[in-house]
Design a protein around this motif. Structure first.
Motif, PDB file in Angstrom:
ATOM      1  N   ARG A   1     -38.266  26.572 -19.480  1.00 17.86           N
ATOM      2  CA  ARG A   1     -36.833  26.485 -19.197  1.00 17.86           C
ATOM      3  C   ARG A   1     -36.104  27.765 -19.606  1.00 17.86           C
ATOM      4  NH1 ARG A   1     -37.827  21.052 -20.829  1.00 17.86           N
ATOM      5  NH2 ARG A   1     -37.329  21.524 -22.992  1.00 17.86           N
ATOM      6  N   ASN A   2     -36.643  28.487 -20.552  1.00 21.28           N
ATOM      7  CA  ASN A   2     -36.013  29.724 -21.020  1.00 21.28           C
ATOM      8  C   ASN A   2     -36.529  30.914 -20.221  1.00 21.28           C
ATOM      9  OD1 ASN A   2     -34.583  28.391 -22.981  1.00 21.28           O
ATOM     10  ND2 ASN A   2     -36.042  28.814 -24.589  1.00 21.28           N
ATOM     11  N   ARG A   3     -35.768  31.989 -20.253  1.00 22.20           N
ATOM     12  CA  ARG A   3     -36.164  33.251 -19.634  1.00 22.20           C
ATOM     13  C   ARG A   3     -36.066  34.342 -20.678  1.00 22.20           C
ATOM     14  NH1 ARG A   3     -33.294  33.811 -13.827  1.00 22.20           N
ATOM     15  NH2 ARG A   3     -34.981  32.825 -12.720  1.00 22.20           N
ATOM     16  N   GLY A   4     -36.772  35.417 -20.441  1.00 22.77           N
ATOM     17  CA  GLY A   4     -36.706  36.552 -21.347  1.00 22.77           C
ATOM     18  C   GLY A   4     -35.548  37.465 -20.981  1.00 22.77           C
ATOM     19  N   TYR A   5     -34.781  37.863 -21.979  1.00 19.07           N
ATOM     20  CA  TYR A   5     -33.640  38.756 -21.771  1.00 19.07           C
ATOM     21  C   TYR A   5     -33.740  39.965 -22.692  1.00 19.07           C
ATOM     22  CZ  TYR A   5     -31.225  35.247 -19.006  1.00 19.07           C
ATOM     23  OH  TYR A   5     -30.878  34.356 -18.015  1.00 19.07           O
TER      24      TYR A   5
ATOM     25  N   ALA B   1     -26.558  41.710 -21.310  1.00 22.87           N
ATOM     26  CA  ALA B   1     -27.883  41.091 -21.216  1.00 22.87           C
ATOM     27  C   ALA B   1     -28.436  41.250 -19.805  1.00 22.87           C
ATOM     28  CB  ALA B   1     -27.797  39.615 -21.573  1.00 22.87           C
ATOM     29  N   PHE B   2     -29.725  41.551 -19.726  1.00 20.30           N
ATOM     30  CA  PHE B   2     -30.437  41.692 -18.453  1.00 20.30           C
ATOM     31  C   PHE B   2     -31.761  40.955 -18.548  1.00 20.30           C
ATOM     32  CE2 PHE B   2     -27.850  45.497 -19.002  1.00 20.30           C
ATOM     33  CZ  PHE B   2     -27.184  45.562 -17.793  1.00 20.30           C
ATOM     34  N   LEU B   3     -32.225  40.400 -17.435  1.00 15.58           N
ATOM     35  CA  LEU B   3     -33.544  39.770 -17.404  1.00 15.58           C
ATOM     36  C   LEU B   3     -34.614  40.813 -17.683  1.00 15.58           C
ATOM     37  CD1 LEU B   3     -33.326  37.391 -14.327  1.00 15.58           C
ATOM     38  CD2 LEU B   3     -33.627  36.734 -16.706  1.00 15.58           C
ATOM     39  N   THR B   4     -35.669  40.413 -18.388  1.00 12.56           N
ATOM     40  CA  THR B   4     -36.732  41.366 -18.718  1.00 12.56           C
ATOM     41  C   THR B   4     -37.541  41.770 -17.498  1.00 12.56           C
ATOM     42  OG1 THR B   4     -38.202  39.542 -19.298  1.00 12.56           O
ATOM     43  CG2 THR B   4     -36.998  40.596 -21.094  1.00 12.56           C
ATOM     44  N   THR B   5     -37.453  41.001 -16.428  1.00 13.29           N
ATOM     45  CA  THR B   5     -38.217  41.330 -15.217  1.00 13.29           C
ATOM     46  C   THR B   5     -37.470  42.267 -14.290  1.00 13.29           C
ATOM     47  OG1 THR B   5     -37.334  39.374 -14.121  1.00 13.29           O
ATOM     48  CG2 THR B   5     -39.458  39.131 -15.238  1.00 13.29           C
ATOM     49  N   GLY B   6     -36.274  42.617 -14.648  1.00 12.42           N
ATOM     50  CA  GLY B   6     -35.438  43.417 -13.761  1.00 12.42           C
ATOM     51  C   GLY B   6     -35.552  44.902 -13.972  1.00 12.42           C
TER      52      GLY B   6
END
Length: 98
Positions: free
Chosen positions: A34-38, A83-88
Motif C-alpha cells: 500500500r505504501n510507495r517509496g518517496y 516529495a517525489f516518487l523514487t521511481t521517477g
C-alpha cells in the motif's frame, strides 16, 4: 540408531508456528504494497546553492507525498520540502539519500 523422544520436533507445533509467522509476514507485505517509496528534498533558501548544506535528500515509505513530507518535517527546521516518487526523475538520488 536410537533417537531420544524428548529431542524430537513436535511437527504439529512447528506447523502452527510457521503458519503464524507466514500470516505475520503477509500482513507486513500487504502494508508495504500500500505504501510507495518517496524521496523528500529539503532545501534551505538561506544557504548558497553551491553549499553542501543547501540540499538534503531523505528516502521514506508513505501512501501519499504529503505523508512522506510529514515524516521528514521534524528534520526540516523551517526549510522547504518537496516529495517525489523514487521511481521517477530523481531515482538516482536514492543511493545517496538518508
Amino acid at each position: 540408531m536410537t533417537i531420544a523422544t524428548d529431542a524430537q520436533i513436535d511437527l504439529f507445533a512447528r506447523a502452527k508456528d510457521l503458519e503464524r509467522e507466514n500470516k505475520r509476514i503477509a500482513e507486513i507485505n500487504a502494508q508495504r504494497v500500500r505504501n510507495r517509496g518517496y524521496l523528500v528534498f529539503i532545501t534551505d533558501p538561506s544557504k548558497g546553492v553551491d553549499s553542501a548544506e543547501y540540499r538534503q535528500v531523505y528516502a521514506t515509505e508513505a501512501r501519499t507525498p504529503s505523508q512522506a513530507i510529514a515524516k521528514v518535517r521534524p528534520l526540516a527546521d523551517g526549510r522547504r520540502l518537496q516529495a517525489f516518487l523514487t521511481t521517477g526523475k530523481y531515482r538516482e538520488e536514492l543511493a545517496d539519500a538518508r
